[in-house]
Write an enzyme that holds these catalytic residues in place. Structure first.
Site, PDB file in Angstrom:
ATOM      1  N   LYS A  20       0.848  -1.205   0.000  1.00 53.56           N
ATOM      2  CA  LYS A  20       0.000   0.000   0.000  1.00 53.56           C
ATOM      3  C   LYS A  20       0.874   1.241   0.000  1.00 53.56           C
ATOM      4  CE  LYS A  20      -3.971   1.858   2.638  1.00 53.56           C
ATOM      5  NZ  LYS A  20      -4.822   1.624   3.835  1.00 53.56           N
ATOM      6  N   SER A  78      -9.693   1.522   2.825  1.00 55.65           N
ATOM      7  CA  SER A  78      -8.859   2.308   1.919  1.00 55.65           C
ATOM      8  C   SER A  78      -7.776   1.484   1.210  1.00 55.65           C
ATOM      9  CB  SER A  78      -8.182   3.425   2.708  1.00 55.65           C
ATOM     10  OG  SER A  78      -7.339   2.874   3.704  1.00 55.65           O
ATOM     11  N   SER A 114      -9.759  -0.793   7.084  1.00 54.61           N
ATOM     12  CA  SER A 114      -9.215  -0.647   5.733  1.00 54.61           C
ATOM     13  C   SER A 114      -8.510  -1.863   5.157  1.00 54.61           C
ATOM     14  CB  SER A 114      -8.265   0.546   5.673  1.00 54.61           C
ATOM     15  OG  SER A 114      -9.016   1.717   5.510  1.00 54.61           O
TER      16      SER A 114
HETATM   17  N1  GLN Z   1     -12.997   3.652   6.195  1.00 48.59           N
HETATM   18  C1  GLN Z   1     -12.506   4.105   7.448  1.00 48.59           C
HETATM   19  C2  GLN Z   1     -12.178   5.582   7.371  1.00 48.59           C
HETATM   20  O1  GLN Z   1     -12.451   6.153   6.382  1.00 48.59           O
HETATM   21  C3  GLN Z   1     -11.299   3.320   7.846  1.00 48.59           C
HETATM   22  C4  GLN Z   1     -10.094   3.736   7.121  1.00 48.59           C
HETATM   23  C5  GLN Z   1      -8.886   2.930   7.495  1.00 48.59           C
HETATM   24  O2  GLN Z   1      -8.971   1.905   8.153  1.00 48.59           O
HETATM   25  N2  GLN Z   1      -7.740   3.438   7.113  1.00 48.59           N
HETATM   26  O3  GLN Z   1     -11.669   6.163   8.284  1.00 48.59           O
END
Ligand code: GLN
Length: 478
Positions: A72, A147, A171
Site C-alpha cells: 500500500k 482504503s 481498511s
Molecule cells: N474507512 C474508514 C475511514 O475512512 C477506515 C479507514 C482505514 O482503516 N484506514 O476512516
C-alpha cells in the site's frame, strides 16, 4: 501460485527468485489497465532478486524467498515514491523502508509495486485517491472497498499472492470482504508502525491480504514482533500461527447479537449462518453475546480518528514535506499548499477533527468519545469471558457500485459499522470469504482478545479445510 509454494520452490532451487515476479508482472500487464490496483511498479526488481539469490547461497532461511508482494502506498519504500494517493506527497521519495517493508525484504520477498488507496487511507472505496479509483476485479463497475483497495484488488486478481495494507477502522478487512480475499489486522502494537504514514496513531495497524490461510499466516508472522523504532509495539515475540485443528475444535465462538439483528443483506446474513453451521459440524461451540455499546462505535471512531488525523496532518505545511505552493509569505504558502495538496475528504476530516478538539467542544466531543471507547473495550473484555472468539459480518453488504456513496459521506462511513470497534479496542481480527451474493463475495469477521491471533488462524483454517476453500477464489477476470 501461492506464496508458500513460491518460497518453498525458490528455496529448493526449482524456481529463480525473479520467476514469480515476472509472472506477476505479466498479470499486471494483462489486467491492471482495467483494475488499476498499482500506482507504480518497482523498477529495481532485477537487482533485488540478485540480493535474494546471494542470501540463499549464503544459507539464509528466507520464508518469503522470491514472493512478489504489493505494498500500500502509505508504507515507506526506500527510493520508491510513497504518495498516500495525495497530491501533497506526489513526489515524495522516502529515504528509508518502513519496518514492515524492511522485514518483507529481509525474508526474501520482492516489493512488486505500490498500490492505490483512499488519500491518506481516509475512505472505504479507494475512490478518494488523487490518482483515480481502483476497480473491483469481481465487477469492474464496483468499488474494491478501501482504503487498501489497491492491495485487495491486486490479490483478488491474482497479480500477487499476498499484499500489505493498513487498517485504522477496517481498511484491510472491508476491502478483503469486497474482493473475496482474506484480510488480517493484528493486535494494536503487533506490527511496527515505523514508516507507516500516520492517519490516526492510536488506531493504525499494518495488515495483510492473501488467498489462503497458510499464506496469510506466513506473511503476517514475518511482520509481527517488537521494534525498537516504534515504542507502541508489544514487547512479546510473534505468535506461532501453525495449524492446529484440535485446538480450533475446542474453541467457543460468540455470535455478536447487535451486528446480526438488522441492516445486513440476505447474502451476508446467510454467510454468517453458513460459517456457523460448517464449524458447528466440526465440533466448535457457538453462543450468543451482546455488546450494547457497539451502536456508538461508528460515531466514536469518527471523532477519535478525525481528531488524531487533524493533528497528524498538520505536518504537511509546504515546509517540511512534499509539495510546496509558491506564495508571498509563509502563511499564504501553507494555506495554498494545503488548499491544493489535499482532496475534499481529507479536508472534511481535518475540519471535523479540529472542531472536535477545539476549546469549548473538547469535553463534549473528543473527551466523551474517549469514554465510550473505554466502554466498548470493557464490553469486549466481558464478552471474551463467555467466548474465545467473536463472530460478526465484516460488512453489511457486498461491494457497492462505484460512485454510489461518493456524495453521501454517512453512507460511505456506514460500510465500516462492523469493523471500527475492533480498532477502538485494539483487538486482532480476520476477515474471510464465506459466501456469495449475486456473484459477489461476502465475508465474516473473527475477533480475538489481544495477542490471541492464533485463534483466528485456527478457526479460519478449519473453515478453509471443511469447505475445501470453496469461497477463497480468484476473481473471474478474462
Ligand atoms: N474507512 C474508514 C475511514 O475512512 C477506515 C479507514 C482505514 O482503516 N484506514 O476512516
Amino acid at each position: 501460485m501461492y506464496a508458500t509454494e513460491i518460497a518453498e520452490r525458490v528455496r529448493r532451487g526449482e524456481l529463480d527468485p525473479l520467476d514469480a515476479a515476472r509472472a506477476a508482472l505479466a498479470r499486471v500487464e494483462r489486467f491492471d489497465a482495467d483494475v488499476r490496483a498499482f500506482l507504480r511498479l518497482n523498477p529495481n526488481l532485477e537487482e533485488e532478486a540478485e540480493g535474494v539469490r546471494r542470501a540463499l547461497r549464503e544459507g539464509a532461511e528466507l520464508p518469503l524467498a522470491g514472493v512478489p508482494v504489493a505494498v500500500k502506498d502509505n508504507l515507506n519504500t526506500r527510493g520508491l515514491a510513497t504518495t498516500c494517493a495525495s497530491r501533497v506527497l506526489e513526489n515524495y521519495l522516502p529515504p528509508y523502508d518502513a519496518t514492515a517493508v524492511a522485514r518483507l525484504r529481509a525474508a526474501g520477498a520482492l516489493v512488486l509495486g505500490k498500490t492505490n488507496l483512499d488519500e491518506f487511507a481516509m475512505g472505504s472505496s479507494t475512490e478518494h485517491s488523487a490518482f483515480g479509483p481502483t476497480r473491483n476485479p469481481w465487477d469492474l463497475e464496483r468499488a474494491p472497498g478501501g482504503s487498501s483497495g489497491g492491495s485487495a484488488a491486486a490479490v483478488a486478481a491474482g497479480m500477487v499472492p499476498v499484499a500489505l495494507g493498513s487498517d485504522t477502522g477496517g481498511s484491510v478487512r472491508q476491502p478483503a470482504a469486497f474482493t473475496g480475499t482474506l484480510g488480517f489486522k493484528p493486535t494494536y502494537g503487533r506490527i511496527s508502525r515505523y514508516g507507516l504514514v500516520a492517519f490516526a496513531s492510536s488506531l493504525d495497524q499494518v495488515g495483510t491480504f492473501a488467498r489462503s490461510v497458510d499464506d496469510l499466516a506466513r506473511v503476517s508472522a514475518v511482520l509481527m514482533g517488537p521494534d525498537p523504532r516504534d515504542a507502541t509495539t508489544v514487547p512479546a515475540p510473534a505468535p506461532a500461527l501453525e495449524s492446529d485443528a484440535a485446538r480450533a475444535r475446542g474453541l467457543t465462538v460468540g455470535l455478536v447479537r447487535e451486528t446480526l439483528e438488522e441492516g445486513n443483506t440476505p447474502g451476508v446474513a446467510a454467510a454468517v449462518e453458513h460459517f456457523r453451521q460448517v464449524l458447528e459440524a466440526e465440533g466448535v461451540r457457538f453462543v450468543e453475546v451482546s455488546l450494547p455499546s457497539l451502536r456508538y462505535a461508528l460515531a466514536t471512531y469518527y471523532l477519535v480518528a478525525t481528531a488524531e488525523a487533524s493533528s497528524n496532518l498538520a505536518r504537511y505545511d509546504g515546509v517540511h514535506y512534499g509539495v510546496r505552493a509558491s506564495a508571498a509569505d509563509v502563511v499564504e504558502l501553507m494555506k495554498e499548499t494545503r488548499e491544493r495538496g489535499f482532496g475534499p475528504e481529507v479536508k472534511r476530516r481535518i475540519l471535523m477533527g479540529t472542531f472536535a478538539l477545539s476549546s469549548g467542544y473538547y469535553d463534549a466531543y473528543y473527551g466523551r468519545a474517549l469514554k465510550v471507547r473505554r466502554r466498548i473495550a470493557n464490553e469486549f473484555a466481558r464478552a471474551f469471558g463467555e467466548a474465545d472468539v467473536l463472530l460478526t459480518p465484516t460488512t453489511p453488504t457486498p461491494a457497492f457500485p462505484l460512485g454510489s456513496r461518493l456524495d453521501d459521506p454517512l453512507a460511505m462511513y456506514l460500510s465500516d459499522v462492523d469493523t471500527v470497534a475492533v480498532n477502538l479496542a485494539g483487538l486482532p481480527a480476520l476477515s474471510l470469504p464465506a459466501g456469495f451474493e449475486d456473484g459477489l463475495p461476502v465475508a465474516v469477521q473473527l475477533i480475538a482478545p489481544a495477542l490471541e491471533e492464533a485463534r483466528l488462524f485456527d478457526l479460519a483454517r478449519l473453515f478453509e479445510q471443511a469447505t475445501e476453500a470453496a469461497y477463497f477464489q480468484l476473481a473471474p477476470l478474462e
